[in-house]
Design an enzyme around this catalytic site. Structure first.
Site, PDB file in Angstrom:
ATOM      1  N   LYS A   1       0.815  -1.225   0.000  1.00  0.00           N
ATOM      2  CA  LYS A   1       0.000   0.000   0.000  1.00  0.00           C
ATOM      3  C   LYS A   1       0.852   1.280   0.000  1.00  0.00           C
ATOM      4  O   LYS A   1       0.507   2.255  -0.660  1.00  0.00           O
ATOM      5  CB  LYS A   1      -0.955   0.000   1.193  1.00  0.00           C
TER       6      LYS A   1
ATOM      7  N   ASN B   1      -5.005   1.825  -1.579  1.00  0.00           N
ATOM      8  CA  ASN B   1      -5.529   0.459  -1.711  1.00  0.00           C
ATOM      9  C   ASN B   1      -6.368   0.279  -2.971  1.00  0.00           C
ATOM     10  O   ASN B   1      -6.815  -0.827  -3.257  1.00  0.00           O
ATOM     11  CB  ASN B   1      -6.340   0.047  -0.474  1.00  0.00           C
TER      12      ASN B   1
ATOM     13  N   GLY C   1       0.525   2.818  13.505  1.00  0.00           N
ATOM     14  CA  GLY C   1       1.146   2.354  12.266  1.00  0.00           C
ATOM     15  C   GLY C   1       0.248   2.665  11.081  1.00  0.00           C
ATOM     16  O   GLY C   1      -0.641   3.525  11.156  1.00  0.00           O
ATOM     17  N   GLY C   2       0.469   1.953   9.977  1.00  0.00           N
ATOM     18  CA  GLY C   2      -0.271   2.213   8.749  1.00  0.00           C
ATOM     19  C   GLY C   2      -1.775   2.023   8.902  1.00  0.00           C
ATOM     20  O   GLY C   2      -2.562   2.791   8.339  1.00  0.00           O
TER      21      GLY C   2
HETATM   22  P1  ATR Z   1       0.177  -1.775  10.495  1.00  0.00           P
HETATM   23  O1  ATR Z   1       0.469  -1.335   9.103  1.00  0.00           O
HETATM   24  O2  ATR Z   1      -0.614  -3.050  10.612  1.00  0.00           O
HETATM   25  O3  ATR Z   1      -0.387  -0.685  11.327  1.00  0.00           O
HETATM   26  P2  ATR Z   1       2.765  -1.327  11.678  1.00  0.00           P
HETATM   27  O4  ATR Z   1       2.932  -0.071  10.880  1.00  0.00           O
HETATM   28  O5  ATR Z   1       3.916  -2.253  11.843  1.00  0.00           O
HETATM   29  O6  ATR Z   1       1.595  -2.218  11.102  1.00  0.00           O
HETATM   30  O7  ATR Z   1       2.216  -0.902  13.126  1.00  0.00           O
HETATM   31  C1  ATR Z   1       1.919  -1.842  14.088  1.00  0.00           C
HETATM   32  C2  ATR Z   1       1.217  -1.153  15.252  1.00  0.00           C
HETATM   33  O8  ATR Z   1       0.853  -2.146  16.223  1.00  0.00           O
HETATM   34  C3  ATR Z   1       2.098  -0.148  15.991  1.00  0.00           C
HETATM   35  O9  ATR Z   1       1.274   0.879  16.493  1.00  0.00           O
HETATM   36  C4  ATR Z   1       2.670  -1.008  17.129  1.00  0.00           C
HETATM   37  O10 ATR Z   1       3.088  -0.282  18.234  1.00  0.00           O
HETATM   38  P3  ATR Z   1       4.594   0.375  18.252  1.00  0.00           P
HETATM   39  O11 ATR Z   1       4.478   1.630  17.434  1.00  0.00           O
HETATM   40  O12 ATR Z   1       4.871   0.641  19.670  1.00  0.00           O
HETATM   41  O13 ATR Z   1       5.494  -0.659  17.633  1.00  0.00           O
HETATM   42  C5  ATR Z   1       1.466  -1.817  17.483  1.00  0.00           C
HETATM   43  N1  ATR Z   1       1.768  -3.071  18.197  1.00  0.00           N
HETATM   44  C6  ATR Z   1       2.227  -4.230  17.675  1.00  0.00           C
HETATM   45  N2  ATR Z   1       2.344  -5.165  18.627  1.00  0.00           N
HETATM   46  C7  ATR Z   1       1.957  -4.589  19.795  1.00  0.00           C
HETATM   47  C8  ATR Z   1       1.843  -5.037  21.150  1.00  0.00           C
HETATM   48  N3  ATR Z   1       2.173  -6.300  21.506  1.00  0.00           N
HETATM   49  N4  ATR Z   1       1.409  -4.176  22.083  1.00  0.00           N
HETATM   50  C9  ATR Z   1       1.080  -2.911  21.729  1.00  0.00           C
HETATM   51  N5  ATR Z   1       1.149  -2.413  20.473  1.00  0.00           N
HETATM   52  C10 ATR Z   1       1.580  -3.249  19.522  1.00  0.00           C
END
Ligand code: ATR
Length: 264
Positions: free
Chosen positions: A68, A92, A133-134
């Site tokens: 994306k 998307n 995140g995204g």
């Molecule tokens: P996506 O595109 O699915 O949003 P991403 O950009 O990798 O994927 O972002 C993942 C999000 O999930 C982030 O906000 C991440 O928090 P961090 O910024 O602190 O990394 C969050 N996340 C993933 N695992 C987590 C967990 N176990 N507890 C809390 N937040 C989590």
């Protein structure tokens, strides 16, 4: 005349988009072919796949993980982007018109449409959005447009702050996940983290909400179980998948889909 569509991803086998779009097409009497398109995970391959598809007369492409943001960059340098794609930093949905490629992002409007379909009001409501995140970025503009007040909670506070600063809205604020644990009360709480998908459990502490929405679907969600035990209404993200597809399909074909008439 048969119209051609694709969804590009890696992996792509699991995609439900062909079934969803084919069902939409059936419901409005259109003849379409909608294929899954695998692509190696690099920008050159991605650009080649998109270009070949539209050069061959393709009407519309959906873009899924992990492309994306790549689609956004490609169209930023060679096409036009919708305001929602610009806010999401991700694309998307791609179509081609006389002026060239056009990139949109229907994910966030899909979420809002699914919330409305479940009779959830957003105007002036308190929303907790978990994640920065995204996935979280993609839904912020449509939620703001719906009049919601959004508190973003993220494990890494700096990422929440940076995201909030991009939007410059007084209806948006950044918080650490620890702050959520100490007990906020919200109308709607939305999980936009990847924690569920990677098998991790979010520590939600004492916060409460009337309605909890997990943008993931297809897997048991500890997040939804937590709020169900509190007596909240809950929803997974399957409706968002359908609604974002509906918005793409309507844009490509000019048809309006009545979901009550669609047989999946
Ligand atoms: P996506 O595109 O699915 O949003 P991403 O950009 O990798 O994927 O972002 C993942 C999000 O999930 C982030 O906000 C991440 O928090 P961090 O910024 O602190 O990394 C969050 N996340 C993933 N695992 C987590 C967990 N176990 N507890 C809390 N937040 C989590």
């Amino acid at each position: 005349m048969m119209q051609h569509f694709i969804v590009i991803g890696n992996p792509i086998n699991h995609s439900k988009s062909p079934q969803i779009h084919t069902a939409f097409a059936r419901s409005v009497g259109l003849s379409v072919s909608y294929q899954k398109q695998y692509c190696p995970n690099d920008a050159d391959s991605f650009t080649a796949v998109v270009s070949a598809f539209f050069a061959g007369g393709g009407v519309g492409a959906n873009i899924t993980l992990p492309f994306k943001e790549m689609a956004f960059e490609m169209i930023k340098s060679n096409g036009r982007l919708s305001t929602h794609a610009l806010a999401a930093g991700a694309v998307n949905t791609i179509l081609q018109d006389q002026q060239g490629l056009y990139g949109d992002n229907t994910d966030g409007r899909g979420l809002v449409a699914d919330l409305y379909a479940q009779a959830i009001e957003l105007d002036n409501k308190k929303i907790a959005l978990i994640g920065a995140g995204g996935a979280a970025r993609g839904v912020i503009l449509p939620l703001l447009e719906a009049g919601a007040h959004i508190s973003i909670f993220n494990r890494t506070f700096l990422k929440a702050t940076n995201l909030v600063n991009e939007f410059q809205s007084d209806k948006l604020s950044a918080h650490s996940l620890d702050e959520l644990k100490t007990g906020g009360k919200f109308d709607v709480i939305i999980n936009a983290t990847s924690a569920t998908t990677i098998g991790q459990i979010l520590d939600l502490g004492d916060c409460s909400a009337n309605f909890a929405y997990d943008m993931m679907y297809g897997k048991p969600s500890e997040f939804l179980i937590h709020f169900k035990q509190q007596g909240a209404d809950i929803s997974d993200g399957f409706g968002m998948l359908i609604q974002q597809a509906k918005l793409s399909f309507e844009q490509w074909t000019g048809k309006t889909i009545d979901l009550s008439q669609v047989q999946f």
